[in-house]
Design a protein around this motif. Structure first.
Motif, short mmCIF file in Angstrom:
data_model
loop_
_atom_site.label_atom_id
_atom_site.label_comp_id
_atom_site.label_asym_id
_atom_site.label_seq_id
_atom_site.Cartn_x
_atom_site.Cartn_y
_atom_site.Cartn_z
N ASP A 92 0.86 -1.18 0.00
CA ASP A 92 0.00 0.00 0.00
C ASP A 92 0.90 1.22 0.00
O ASP A 92 1.51 1.57 1.01
N GLY A 93 0.99 1.87 -1.14
CA GLY A 93 1.87 3.03 -1.26
C GLY A 93 3.31 2.64 -1.03
O GLY A 93 3.82 1.70 -1.63
N LYS A 94 3.99 3.33 -0.12
CA LYS A 94 5.41 3.08 0.11
C LYS A 94 5.66 1.92 1.07
O LYS A 94 6.81 1.57 1.32
N LYS A 101 -0.68 -3.58 21.46
CA LYS A 101 -0.73 -2.92 20.15
C LYS A 101 0.45 -1.97 20.01
O LYS A 101 0.76 -1.20 20.94
N ALA A 102 1.10 -2.03 18.87
CA ALA A 102 2.20 -1.13 18.56
C ALA A 102 1.77 -0.13 17.51
O ALA A 102 1.21 -0.51 16.47
N LYS A 103 2.02 1.15 17.75
CA LYS A 103 1.75 2.16 16.74
C LYS A 103 2.89 2.17 15.73
O LYS A 103 4.05 2.00 16.09
N THR A 104 2.55 2.37 14.47
CA THR A 104 3.54 2.36 13.40
C THR A 104 3.32 3.55 12.48
O THR A 104 2.30 4.24 12.58
N ASP A 105 4.25 3.75 11.56
CA ASP A 105 4.10 4.86 10.63
C ASP A 105 2.97 4.61 9.62
O ASP A 105 2.44 5.55 9.03
N PHE A 106 2.57 3.34 9.42
CA PHE A 106 1.47 3.07 8.49
C PHE A 106 0.14 2.87 9.22
O PHE A 106 -0.91 2.77 8.58
N VAL A 158 -3.54 -5.92 11.63
CA VAL A 158 -2.68 -4.85 11.11
C VAL A 158 -3.53 -3.79 10.43
O VAL A 158 -4.25 -4.08 9.47
N ASP A 159 -3.48 -2.59 10.96
CA ASP A 159 -4.16 -1.44 10.36
C ASP A 159 -3.19 -0.78 9.39
O ASP A 159 -2.17 -0.22 9.80
#
Length: 220
Positions: A15-17, A93-98, A122-123
């Protein structure tokens, strides 16, 4: 979002980069559609430490500097040779750049002492993928309904994981928009008819099943 089935339980989601690689069992996978050297993920997900799931994770991560998401004990092992590892625990839950990665319970052996097997919610840029890893059917899957899963990647091979009948029950509980079967027909012991599973999903649920052969992809 482009979802490509590599074979067994291995998927490449782009998805994108961002390029997300799940359970990269490639080199020794008799049905793998690519070579490990041909994938260049930004992120790698390892549901447990069995060879048909961790596969080439470390080799690919070291080559691409991809971030590996896995559970704690497996992460400790991976960190011995790769620094970029996010090792969480079930329910965290881990926050990520995506977006984010939530570790969801999987009823299966971890393959490593003291560890846990997991699945992943995975969001990715607002769309949620559930990769179940290796798991048996569990009532806990009802909890996934509230997550509005866009696509569920579910094992149907039986013996080591859910079979088609239990996977159908999982679909009824999760209620994803799409479901893609995995972990079947890699070896004789896992022989199943994915088209029959897809028909049952169409007949008994509001979800849409998509059967991909190794190497095939779909835009969702």
């Amino acid at each position: 979002m482009k979802v490509r089935f590599i074979g067994h339980s291995c998927f490449l989601v782009e998805d994108g980069k961002y390029s997300l690689l799940f359970d990269p069992f490639i080199t020794d996978n008799p049905v793998a559609a690519v070579k490990a050297s041909e994938v260049n993920p930004t992120h790698i997900f390892v549901s447990h430490y069995h060879g048909d799931h961790k596969g080439d994770a470390l080799d690919i991560a070291r080559r691409t500097n991809a971030t590996i998401f896995t559970t704690n004990e497996i992460g400790i092992e991976f960190k011995k040779s790769h620094d970029n590892v996010v090792a969480g625990h079930i329910g965290g839950k881990a926050k990520t750049d995506f977006g984010s990665v939530k570790y969801f319970q999987a009823f299966h052996g971890s393959g490593i002492e003291g560890g846990h097997a997991c699945g992943f919610i995975v969001d990715v840029m607002g769309k949620k993928i559930y990769h179940a890893g290796d798991t048996g059917l569990t009532k806990d899957m009802e909890l996934l309904k509230k997550h509005n899963i866009h696509v569920a990647l579910l094992p149907i091979g039986d013996f080591y994981t859910m079979g088609p009948e239990d996977a159908l029950e999982a679909v009824k509980m999760i209620k994803p928009k799409y479901v893609i079967p995995m972990h079947y027909n890699t070896f004789p012991l896992l022989k199943q008819d994915p088209e029959a599973f897809a028909k049952a999903v169409a007949d008994e649920t509001s979800s849409k099943a998509i059967v991909l052969k190794p190497g095939q992809s779909v835009d969702l």
